[in-house]
Design an enzyme around this catalytic site. Structure first.
Site: not given
Lengths: 364, 364, 364, 364
Positions: A14, A117, A187, A238, A286, A143
């Protein structure tokens, strides 16, 4: 590794803020200091797997403008599937790892800087191992869950975006006497949530690593109201589950999905348990973007320079990292072991509790 | 109206940026120029309806710090229901409009400055009419759908927030070759959507006022890709319906809700119609808040000063407005006629189409 | 003008935010709607005067990324001197206007879109007149002093930067009980100063157009202190002169320069006249730059589209303008008449005085 | 120290972003966790030296709004002179240290949390030593030159402001082909300069700790131009001297001040040595202010909580610090030893040089 003359660099996984700043620093160091040629691989491992090869030579001129400040990655980071089990049009899968190795050799590269990552770094390591390719890693992820480094590129920008959202939600919460619930990325790990909860002035911070009780949250909110505040802010990662440990997106009653996410779950239950109106906001993508923070630019720049030095010094198989306020090198096998979660006795968890923020059950 | 000595001011309806700046300007003008006393009514009409009355006298000192820059309204704007049919604990409703009038008289006020949007301005007008209360209105709403004024306080800040979100979504869209869909506020009017689509560089802008076709959107996206771009940005107002005109949140198949909102609806259909990945972001309440934009502060300040002058000059029953780059006064009966929607031949719709943005079917 | 197939576009004069957004809109409209070729001229008139010609063809692909949001002008805007009296290496001057005309013809252009301010628009008009070149103007300038338009591209971004500076100076002023003086751009016109003073919460706004008295400023500051504030903010345009009308940078005593600028002049005199410490900040070139504001992007986009339409419709010799909330066309001869100054009875001057801001002597 | 029930907190020295966040965290921890009373002393040591005492009791309600996000210090930090040699109206000086001790006792305080920088911390320590007052320090300064801690509150916000200024100067430099020189804070230490130079993409970073040569700077700029860039960015700390080691503000020729500061000195010399135009910007007090960065809020919050814990645990005479990514306690005598300067082999100096930034003479 032997003498390096041609260096590849790619972004994988990502996107986040600061990737272009890493690529810029890699290019500046490799070209200005070592006189190497640098090749940017397009769309992560895809650029080396596909034919014709997809890449562009990177020169100093490309970075003369705004690149340091641009979010995302101008090299792209598209993922079409696991290279070792690549999904083919006919529905079958195929091991395309040798395409990757072959691509690397076709470009006559001597080493690869992989900006990735937790998950993508692991796959790239396997691909490089497959061909005995020299690889140096640079950690990035919003993250901040990469092992071996205190900070990965992209994290503080994400925290800034979330903090700014809380800065915007607080006045509207106060104007309407509401409980505002903000669902943020994370996550597996609660790093964004705990950082933003402190810096954004939240009253509750829920993270995947620490269990919580709805009653405790409601009690906290009532306490805040008693202290004279007419509103409350809740930050939730989340990946947090419902109180009983089931995923919030799958909580079912009579075969139907019940909640759109953990934010919605909390909104309904807290509205029922307190006398306040609740509203939920899910920030979404965002959080990935925006002009990189000063700190992400510093980190990206220092990482990029050091990664090139590691290549020059033959430290293949390592990732550059920031630990205890210094640059260090970490073996990739110590990194590729799954996400780095938030420790329940992390200094920030302690600080948050010290401020009175509810961060789930203590001692849990 | 007779000689004014005591002025009330209240905020009503949803909060937005710049409300405190209006209250500050009202207080500065009324106290510094006219020597009046100013009373801030707490929580809109509730403050005058409840006993004890809820208000605070506003003096210059309260604004010596940061108030001009703070979002929300420090007076609060809580709504518990229609004052003419106020919901009582026992489930019945009651006309509490005379409580409001009585509260106004108990405070010995001479006039009221009401800062409100389309809906709340109308209710306040009815309440004031009930008691022949002198009222001057100041338009505010993030949606910019108040009749009689080119701009309402709070609108440009909301557009800024949405534009900034697009600035953040564009690089991540480009990095991953995605279609990013941003659902923004605007239940009846597409002002935010059309403004932000232009300023944020979107390819598609859907507004409640103009019908669209999914095929046309898909064609636009394919055209953009052909031109050399690898991604697309779609802005859609929350009030936009599905292609066949049914509300997106109620589109049902076999008795179940199908979509969480218009963004999700578009996401599924555009993913099916193009070969690109789609992602949807719903900004929500962050659009209300944040430090007011320079323009909202200018507008709020000019409105606040002029509203007090209108009170001084006996122009009760009017709203201050900004039209054709000047301050004007508009009769409240010309304002309280429902939301001001976006005209299909608005200059910005034309500009958007001129840029190549798809804004729904032309001539529709 | 005859059939247009090849359009030139250039930026001239000092740079500001939103120039790239204009170029983008011009290109989008000309290519997407009319199918023309568009050529960006490098470094203003220099690009057509020098040999080889300096330009680049502009295609849609160049704007697929971040260009809408980038400050400055990627075409450059370097000025080496008056084309009609161009300074030569040997110290002489030469009329190079025919080189410009010749360059235009060599590129086989049919028309030119000139993005410029008050001064540079005039020179470009003379150059175009020299060769009967079709020209359409787009107004830009941070000072907002172009005649014929309510807003020029770049102005609101500059106001935002200044407002933000005031937002930063206010808390430090309050912490230390100081008078903070901010010197802002505006050699001839006080538009930036009056806008930013209102939106940034200043107590004093000095503009070149309105005379002031140091004693009146000191009295205003004392009044603010009496009201309960412990600090004050003063905004002054760089073009403001000393109280007796002499330029602040040349105020001399015994043959020596006395003040570095009007800010320093005020700082010394106000420190002497009040009991407060004073500090002066000169913002300088940061006012030019930065991501363009939402409003500048809207304006730039609407202007760019409309300018191309004006070319298509044969409206050579006009400038696109924003007046009374609509796009209009203004003859260039009505524009090129010197800077548009701030009227002493401008709505914002009135609003500022209504708030209690000292804006120089009334009736002056 | 004995049982604590009443805690004082004060801010001292120049203001910066994050001070209110520290005060909030101190109050939250002391009231919520320990049940103490907290007293905010107004205007640093002045509040305890003057009669009547100037202070306000701090309760939780005061922080229910925006305080975490507000710049400056709502307690004030006015300095009228050295308490041990306090300047009296008649021109003499007086030792007022016992007034301070007496004020502390009059308020029946048990301990004092001092939020200060290098210089002010030392004076407060002497005052507290005078009366055997329990004192715990919290480091703050935009310059980041406090010994014993990697980061002081306020530093990263200042770096953000400077970085943002560079983001704004780069496009205008590129548009006009200029060398932009930015003079930033840092009288003794180059921390701001080196951090911002990297994050803002500068080509040259001059700090007080490392000598430089004008010819080397000119050579660097020429090299950058050769690489394809048409402009350059120079960051210089205000404390940097002229090439020959004399202060830039005092460099004299024939008895006259020659330069307004080091920025102006560089501007004139670099214009002469290169063929590029130069412009200088001096940021000044805007560096102090503005909404605190996420990191400063985190640091402020963690410091505030931990400082209260240190008081509770009897660690008087220590300062809370952030070192190697953890909270630690440092004896005040190890802190109050003058400013912490930038080491020539600091990781960021190395990173900057690795990127190709000129940071003065190597090995100097």
């Amino acid at each position: 590794m032997g003498k390096v003359r041609r260096l590849g660099v790619l972004t994988s996984g990502g996107d986040c803020a600061g990737l272009n700043a890493v690529i810029r620093a890699v290019t500046y160091r490799a070209v200005r200091t070592y006189g190497w040629k640098v090749f940017g691989i397009i769309d992560g491992s895809m650029g080396l797997m596909e034919r014709p090869l997809r890449y562009r030579e990177l020169d100093l001129d490309m970075f003369s403008g705004n690149m340091l400040r641009e979010a995302g990655t101008f090299l792209g980071t598209v993922n079409r599937g696991d290279p070792f089990n690549f999904p083919m049009p006919d529905g079958s899968t195929k091991d395309r790892s040798l395409d990757f190795v072959d691509g690397f050799n076709k470009l006559s590269l001597d080493a690869l800087v992989v900006i990735g990552g937790d998950g993508s770094m692991k796959i790239l390591k396997q691909l490089c191992d497959r061909g005995s390719i020299n690889m140096v890693g640079v950690p990035k992820t919003i993250d901040n869950d990469v092992h071996g480094t205190d900070f990965a590129v992209g994290f503080t920008t994400a925290v800034n975006v979330v903090t700014e959202a809380l800065d915007r939600l607080q006045p509207t919460a106060a104007s309407h006497h509401r409980v505002m619930i903000l669902e943020v990325m994370g996550r597996d790990a609660g790093h964004i949530a705990i950082n933003a909860a402190i810096s954004g002035g939240a009253d509750v911070a829920l993270v995947p690593e620490i269990p919580y009780k709805l009653d405790s949250i409601a009690r906290k909110i009532e306490e805040v109201i008693r202290e004279g505040r007419n509103h409350a802010l809740v930050v939730v990662a989340e990946g947090v589950k419902t109180e009983d440990g089931t995923p919030a997106t799958k909580a079912q009653s009579h075969g139907q999905m019940r909640y759109g996410g953990i934010g919605q779950y909390l909104s309904e239950h807290l509205a029922a348990k307190t006398e306040l109106e609740t509203r939920v906001t899910t920030l979404g993508h965002v959080q990935r973007g925006g002009t990189p923070s000063t700190r992400d630019r510093l980190l990206a720049s220092a990482f990029g320079v050091h990664a090139v030095d590691m290549v020059a010094q033959g430290q293949s198989g390592h990732m550059v990292a920031w630990r205890d306020n210094a640059l260090v090198e970490v073996p990739l096998e110590d990194v590729c072991i799954g996400p780095r979660t938030l420790s329940p006795d992390d200094a920030l968890v302690t600080a948050a509790r010290g401020l009175g923020i509810y961060v789930g059950e203590e001692g849990a």
